[in-house]
Structures are given as structure tokens and as C-alpha cells.
Design a protein around this motif. Structure first.
Motif: not given
Length: 276
Positions: A39-42, A62-75
Motif C-alpha cells: 500500500a505504501d508503494r501504491a 485473507f481479503a477481509v483480514e487485509a482490509a482490517h490490517w490497513d485502512d487503505r485496503i478494502y475487500a
């Protein structure tokens, strides 16, 4: 995808941008630190929001987990049409639970894929795909979330199923690959068309022509990373930071200003996905 070529150099920044469809786990980012680094690179080139998409249950978790790890990510979660034969009662129950998560902004990718049956071992047959597609349509409507479509060589049947079932309020054709006739049919129904790196391929004549008939208000941009790396980097690994290459190529095809297209596509993504 081939990894024989090095990763593309970061493009000149173009902001704001939303990567409307990618597969973060398939890009190799599988833990919180990896997701944050991706997400930083993006973000460094203007891609401030990323929608990571599932094609099986493991990817959905995984997608749901990732979306909770980082506010820039949605699933977005679903079973890919080629995997519709795995859509048993247990899978349906888990997908319903995952799709209801507030960080999930779409049900997808689902739809029809007529290319792989008979070529890919274990691929769901057409009848099973249609049944799975109908179930995902119903799920999207029950949850009030957009439906994200995968379509490969199934234009007529896919539109027919949507008409028969009654489409959700928002339908997104991810990585749109059709011709002008298909684009016009989708536009007439109010569907949203998302363009990937394929629009930069010089031999994609029908797709590039189709891109010119889509109203700006019904357009999204995506990477579908790690696949479909835009020209001139075909064969290299794709990632969300590469999105400005695609946006500039799409703008050239349409005769748009890249900065304006970035703003419009981002506004569309925020509206369609109901992003903050």
C-alpha cells in the motif's frame, strides 16, 4: 503471469487513484507488514485506496483480514466462476458471513467463464457456474452491495442471467474485455465498466474502441495485479503502484486528460464502493 522480467519502475505520480480490483495475496503480500509495504508503494504514486478481491475461500478470508490490517485496503469476496463447484452449503455460509463485514465493499468476483471448462482440470462446468452466479447475485442484493463480474467469452449468457435474476443496484464488470456492442449493452443497463492494463495493449483493437463509448461516470480503473501488467511491461509482475500507467493509456485512447480521468474514476469508485 511470468516473473522473468523485473518489476516496472514506479510511474510518475497521478492522484487521486483507486485500484478497483487487485489480488494482494497473489502479489506476495500475505502478512500485515507486506500489505502495508504494498500500500505504501501504491500511495507513493497516488494510488491511495485498493480493493483486494477473492476468487476462493482462502483468498476471501485473507481479503477481509487485509482490509482490517490497513485502512487503505478494502475487500471483495466470492468464489470465482471456475470454482463454483466448491460452493456447497458450508462455503455459502462462510461467504455470507465474510461478505457482511463492513470492510467488504462488493460481492465478487463472480460471473461466467466459458474459456476454461474442458481445459482446466476441476473447472466448474457451465451449468454449475450459472447456479453459482445466481447465488452470488442474490447475496449481493440481500446485502445491498455491488456485484463484481468476471466475464470470459460469455457475454450473451451473462447478460441474460442478470436480466433473469434482476441485477443488483450496482454491477461492475471487472477487467472489461468486450467489444463496443457489449460495452453499449452494459452502459444501457447502467453497469460500471472497469478497465485494466489490457486497454494499453496495441493489439486490443476492439477493447480500445469499446473504451471510447463508455461515459466517464460509468468507468473504473484497476490493475487485476499481479496479472495484466500494462504496456510496455507485459510479462513483468504487476502491482497496484502500476495503475497510473493504465490510467494514462486509457486517457490516451479516450482523448481524456489523465489528471481529470484520475479524478473522475476515483469519484466513481468512492461512489460505487461507498468508500469513506
Amino acid at each position: 503471469m511470468s516473473r522473468t522480467r523485473p518489476a516496472p519502475e514506479p510511474p510518475e505520480p497521478l492522484a487521486p487513484l483507486v485500484d478497483a480490483h487487485t489480488h494482494i495475496d497473489a502479489c506476495g503480500a500475505t502478512d500485515p507488514a507486506g500489505v502495508a509495504a504494498l500500500a505504501d508503494r501504491a500511495a507513493a504514486v497516488g494510488v491511495g485506496t485498493i480493493v483486494t478481491v477473492a476468487d476462493d475461500l482462502a483468498a476471501a478470508r485473507f481479503a477481509v483480514e487485509a482490509a482490517h490490517w490497513d485502512d487503505r485496503i478494502y475487500a471483495a469476496v466470492a468464489l470465482h466462476p471456475t470454482r463454483a463447484n466448491a460452493l456447497d452449503d458450508a462455503a455459502k455460509a462462510e461467504l455470507e458471513q465474510l461478505a457482511a463485514d463492513p470492510r467488504v465493499v462488493a460481492v465478487g468476483e463472480t460471473g461466467l467463464d466459458y474459456y476454461w471448462p474442458g481445459k482446466l482440470e476441476g473447472c466448474a462446468d457451465v451449468e454449475t457456474q450459472v447456479d453459482g452466479f445466481r447465488w452470488h447475485i442474490d447475496l449481493a442484493k440481500r446485502l445491498g452491495k455491488p456485484l463484481m463480474i468476471h466475464n470470459r467469452e460469455a457475454d450473451h449468457d451473462l447478460l441474460a442471467v442478470l436480466l433473469d435474476e434482476g441485477a443488483p443496484d450496482t454491477v461492475i464488470f471487472h477487467c472489461f474485455s468486450g467489444d463496443t456492442t457489449m460495452a453499449q449493452a452494459c452502459v444501457a443497463e447502467g453497469y460500471v465498466l472497469s478497465f485494466s492494463g489490457t486497454v494499453s495493449f496495441k493489439n486490443a483493437h476492439e477493447l480500445r474502441e469499446a473504451a471510447t463509448v463508455v461515459p466517464a461516470s460509468q468507468l473504473l480503473v484497476e490493475t487485476d495485479a499481479p496479472y495484466l501488467t500494462p504496456h510496455p511491461f507485459r510479462g513483468a509482475p504487476n502491482e497496484s503502484y502500476c495503475l497510473p500507467y493504465t490510467v494514462r493509456a486509457l486517457a490516451e485512447v479516450r482523448g481524456d486528460d489523465p489528471a481529470e480521468l484520475a479524478e473522475i474514476s476515483t469519484a466513481n469508485a468512492r461512489r460505487v464502493y461507498r468508500l469513506r
